[in-house]
Design an enzyme around this catalytic site. Structure first.
Site, mmCIF file in Angstrom:
data_model
loop_
_atom_site.group_PDB
_atom_site.id
_atom_site.type_symbol
_atom_site.label_atom_id
_atom_site.label_comp_id
_atom_site.label_asym_id
_atom_site.label_seq_id
_atom_site.Cartn_x
_atom_site.Cartn_y
_atom_site.Cartn_z
ATOM 1 N N LYS A 162 -118.631 -70.684 -14.956
ATOM 2 C CA LYS A 162 -119.663 -70.349 -15.945
ATOM 3 C C LYS A 162 -120.731 -71.443 -15.971
ATOM 4 C CE LYS A 162 -116.822 -72.429 -19.594
ATOM 5 N NZ LYS A 162 -115.754 -72.140 -20.556
ATOM 6 N N TYR A 193 -143.140 -95.830 -23.102
ATOM 7 C CA TYR A 193 -143.588 -95.436 -24.437
ATOM 8 C C TYR A 193 -143.006 -96.342 -25.523
ATOM 9 C CZ TYR A 193 -145.238 -91.067 -22.361
ATOM 10 O OH TYR A 193 -145.889 -90.134 -21.602
HETATM 11 C C1 LIG Z 1 -114.562 -72.850 -20.178
HETATM 12 C C2 LIG Z 1 -113.218 -72.245 -20.284
HETATM 13 C C3 LIG Z 1 -112.162 -72.705 -19.497
HETATM 14 C C4 LIG Z 1 -112.261 -73.931 -18.605
HETATM 15 O O1 LIG Z 1 -112.168 -75.111 -19.366
HETATM 16 P P1 LIG Z 1 -112.043 -76.562 -18.705
HETATM 17 O O2 LIG Z 1 -111.645 -77.440 -19.809
HETATM 18 O O3 LIG Z 1 -113.394 -76.909 -18.156
HETATM 19 O O4 LIG Z 1 -111.014 -76.448 -17.632
HETATM 20 C C5 LIG Z 1 -110.964 -72.003 -19.568
HETATM 21 N N1 LIG Z 1 -110.815 -70.938 -20.379
HETATM 22 C C6 LIG Z 1 -111.807 -70.486 -21.179
HETATM 23 C C7 LIG Z 1 -111.577 -69.327 -22.065
HETATM 24 C C8 LIG Z 1 -113.042 -71.136 -21.170
HETATM 25 O O5 LIG Z 1 -114.022 -70.704 -21.972
#
Ligand SMILES: *Cc1c(COP(=O)(O)O)cnc(C)c1O
Length: 395
Positions: free
Chosen positions: A57, A287
């Site tokens: 994702k 800045y």
């Molecule tokens: C993002 C997510 C993961 C992965 O999490 P990590 O801590 O990066 O391994 C697993 N399950 C769900 C439902 C998530 O939203």
């Protein structure tokens, strides 16, 4: 020749990456060997019947979803996890055939049509949403039942049906003719904690639901619970699939989990020196003149700033690597540029490559180092790199 030249083509399909020669002031390097290594390390701690879902994702945590997805699948991952429908479509359009679970919520007819059309697999979070799915699929006369993943809330208080109502929910989904349950899953809130109490309670609730389903004659086809932290901490949490994000990218979710397996950071951030100059004592830099040179100073400007994802709150706090040496950043970080004190390396040249995150020789700066300084987590640092930075794959 300058060292650390990007070695292969740009991998993301963002429009501005079509012109890498125009944007080589700064870039993100993605080390595909490290990515493949991490997947194999993770597989080495799973039983043969547990599958690895690589969570890709948010453009694979800023690494570039398509290239990451192809590499992790080639290395032995069998599932992909995304947050949204467009993220899933992007992978399908790139020709990826592996099963893709949408971890986020989907509700609208348009989303459901797209899920069916692109053979994505949705998460079902409530009876109401399950009925919308069923009715929408019936209306388009969808032929085969759509594989769906039933999400239970066992204590995260995010998506899902409360574990107390889970058995009823699963029975409802089972009765809907256009849907078939591909898995039942939940998500842990405290898997990275040293204290396992809350995590154990969530697992117990999950187990309780499964036991209840079995007494009702329902054998769940597939179960999953673990994120990176749970995958690294306890084999009893692995079940049939582990959903791993951060560890795939070579970072540890917590210090106490560093010993479980060896992982290599996949992402490096690099930029070029665009100007070098000497400034006299008393000269203010950037800045608001938040930095004033106390002595004569050799200053280098580099072409990367907060609009690229270098947090402005790191101003006057961060270091970068040049020729394997740590060099301090000085003055306020600006939108597209920042300044360095290169007095220790006075012959630094314009065009030379600087490493902001990554390894040079014995020195390493990680997303976790930035996260610690900023009181945040490495996940947020990785997701912060903007698409103005081309993603360059290196072997
Ligand atoms: C993002 C997510 C993961 C992965 O999490 P990590 O801590 O990066 O391994 C697993 N399950 C769900 C439902 C998530 O939203």
């Amino acid at each position: 020749m300058l060292s650390h030249e990007p070695k292969s083509s740009v991998t993301s399909d963002q429009q501005w990456d079509t012109y890498p020669w125009l944007s080589q002031r700064a870039w993100v390097e993605i080390n595909l060997s490290a990515l493949s290594y991490n997947v194999k390390q993770l597989l080495s701690i799973l039983s043969p019947q547990t599958q690895l879902m690589a969570v890709v994702k948010a453009d694979a945590y800023g690494h570039g979803a398509v290239t990451v997805a192809q590499t992790v699948l080639d290395s032995g991952a069998s599932w992909l996890g995304v947050a949204t429908v467009p993220e899933g479509i992007q992978l399908r359009k790139a020709g990826i055939k592996a099963p893709i679970l949408i971890l986020g919520a989907t509700h609208t007819r348009e989303q459901i049509h797209a899920i069916a059309q692109w053979k994505l697999q949705p998460t079902l979070i409530s009876p109401k949403q399950a009925l919308v799915f069923s009715n929408t699929l019936e209306a388009i006369n969808y032929k085969t039942p759509l594989p769906v993943h039933v999400k239970l809330d066992t204590g995260m208080s995010r998506l899902g049906t409360n574990w107390q109502e889970a058995a009823e929910f699963v029975q409802l989904v089972q009765r809907l003719p256009d849907l078939t349950i591909a898995s039942i899953y939940s998500h842990l809130a405290t898997a990275d904690s040293l204290d396992p109490t809350t995590m154990k309670q969530q697992q117990q609730r999950f187990e309780q639901v499964i036991a209840q389903l079995r007494t009702l004659g329902i054998e769940p086809p597939c179960l999953h619970l673990a994120n990176s932290a749970a995958t690294l901490s306890d084999k009893a949490l692995h079940y049939d699939i582990v959903r791993v994000g951060l560890a795939v990218y070579g970072l540890y979710p917590a210090d106490h989990l560093c010993l479980s397996i060896d992982l290599k950071p996949v992402l490096q951030v690099k930029a070029r020196v665009t100007q070098v100059k000497t400034i006299p004592p008393g000269t203010g830099v950037s800045y608001s003149h938040q930095f004033i040179a106390s002595d004569e100073l050799r200053l280098a400007v580099i072409g990367i700033g907060y609009a690229d994802g270098v947090p402005r709150n790191l101003s006057n706090k961060m270091q970068v690597l040049i020729r394997g040496q740590r060099v301090p950043q000085i003055g306020t970080i600006t939108m597209d540029q920042l300044m360095l004190d290169v007095s220790a390396l006075p012959d630094v040249q314009e065009g030379e490559v600087v490493t902001l995150l990554g390894t040079e020789g014995k020195e390493q700066i990680t997303a976790e180092d930035w996260a610690n300084q900023l009181n945040t987590i490495s996940w947020e640092i990785l997701c912060g790199f903007k698409h103005r930075l081309p993603r360059v794959a290196v072997a």
